[in-house]
Design a protein around this motif. Structure first.
Motif, mmCIF file in Angstrom:
data_model
loop_
_atom_site.group_PDB
_atom_site.id
_atom_site.type_symbol
_atom_site.label_atom_id
_atom_site.label_comp_id
_atom_site.label_asym_id
_atom_site.label_seq_id
_atom_site.Cartn_x
_atom_site.Cartn_y
_atom_site.Cartn_z
ATOM 1 N N ARG A 133 0.816 -1.225 0.000
ATOM 2 C CA ARG A 133 0.000 0.000 0.000
ATOM 3 C C ARG A 133 0.846 1.270 0.000
ATOM 4 O O ARG A 133 0.400 2.324 -0.412
ATOM 5 C CB ARG A 133 -0.983 -0.012 1.160
ATOM 6 N N ASP A 134 2.093 1.161 0.474
ATOM 7 C CA ASP A 134 2.977 2.318 0.480
ATOM 8 C C ASP A 134 3.726 2.481 -0.839
ATOM 9 O O ASP A 134 4.347 3.516 -1.072
ATOM 10 C CB ASP A 134 3.995 2.200 1.618
ATOM 11 N N GLY B 66 -1.881 -3.257 -8.613
ATOM 12 C CA GLY B 66 -1.354 -2.109 -7.898
ATOM 13 C C GLY B 66 -0.867 -1.122 -8.932
ATOM 14 O O GLY B 66 -0.004 -1.436 -9.736
ATOM 15 N N SER C 168 -2.785 3.052 -5.908
ATOM 16 C CA SER C 168 -4.090 2.416 -5.701
ATOM 17 C C SER C 168 -3.957 0.924 -5.950
ATOM 18 O O SER C 168 -3.041 0.471 -6.639
ATOM 19 C CB SER C 168 -5.139 3.013 -6.643
ATOM 20 N N ALA C 169 -4.876 0.179 -5.380
ATOM 21 C CA ALA C 169 -4.921 -1.266 -5.588
ATOM 22 C C ALA C 169 -6.373 -1.668 -5.793
ATOM 23 O O ALA C 169 -7.264 -1.168 -5.103
ATOM 24 C CB ALA C 169 -4.330 -2.004 -4.396
#
Length: 142
Positions: A47-48, A139, A52-53
C-alpha cells in the motif's frame, strides 16, 4: 502393493522438498537473502508502494476471441514474468476498461488459491491492453 504406494508417496514428498530448496537457493542467488537485503532493495508494504490497488473483473472469460485477453493467475510465472500461452477473453464496456485493464508498470499479483500461488507477482510490461481477472490485484503507480 501398499509398500510400492508408500515408496511413491515418499519420493513425491522428497521431490517437492528438493524443488522447494532449489527454488529458495535460486531466489537467494538472484536477489540475496531477504533477511539481510544486501542489495538494499526498497522494503515496505504494498500500500505504500502503489497509488491504488484494485481487484480485477468478475466477468466470465471465454475461450472465444473477444475484445481483451484476460490475465489469470496461471499467466504469472514463478519467476515474475508472463506466460501468455493459455489466454481467455472478455468484453468490457468503456466504463469498465479504466477499472480492469492493466497499464504498463502496474504490479499484478495473485490474491487467492494455494500457498504456492498466493503472492505470485509480475510487473505488467505489455503495450496491448489486457484485462485482469478477479482473483488478481492490480497495484497502480498512477
Amino acid at each position: 502393493m501398499f509398500e510400492k504406494t508408500e515408496r511413491i508417496g515418499q519420493r513425491r514428498h522428497e521431490t517437492i522438498r528438493l524443488v522447494r530448496d532449489v527454488l529458495r537457493a535460486m531466489f537467494i542467488q538472484m536477489f540475496g537473502d531477504p533477511e539481510v537485503n544486501q542489495h538494499r532493495f526498497p522494503m515496505g508494504l504494498i500500500r505504500d508502494m502503489v497509488a491504488s490497488a484494485s481487484y480485477g473483473t468478475s466477468e466470465k472469460a471465454s475461450d472465444e476471441l473477444r475484445q481483451f485477453p484476460v490475465l489469470r493467475m496461471g499467466n504469472i510465472t514463478y519467476e515474475g514474468g508472463w506466460d501468455l500461452s493459455n489466454l481467455k477473453y472478455v468484453d468490457l464496456d468503456p466504463r469498465s476498461r479504466e477499472k480492469y485493464l492493466a497499464r504498463a508498470g502496474d504490479l499484478i499479483f495473485n490474491r487467492t488459491n494455494s500457498k504456492e500461488l498466493v503472492g505470485k507477482t509480475a510487473v505488467f510490461d505489455r503495450a496491448d491492453p489486457m484485462a485482469i481477472a478477479g482473483y488478481l490485484v492490480r497495484g497502480s503507480h498512477e
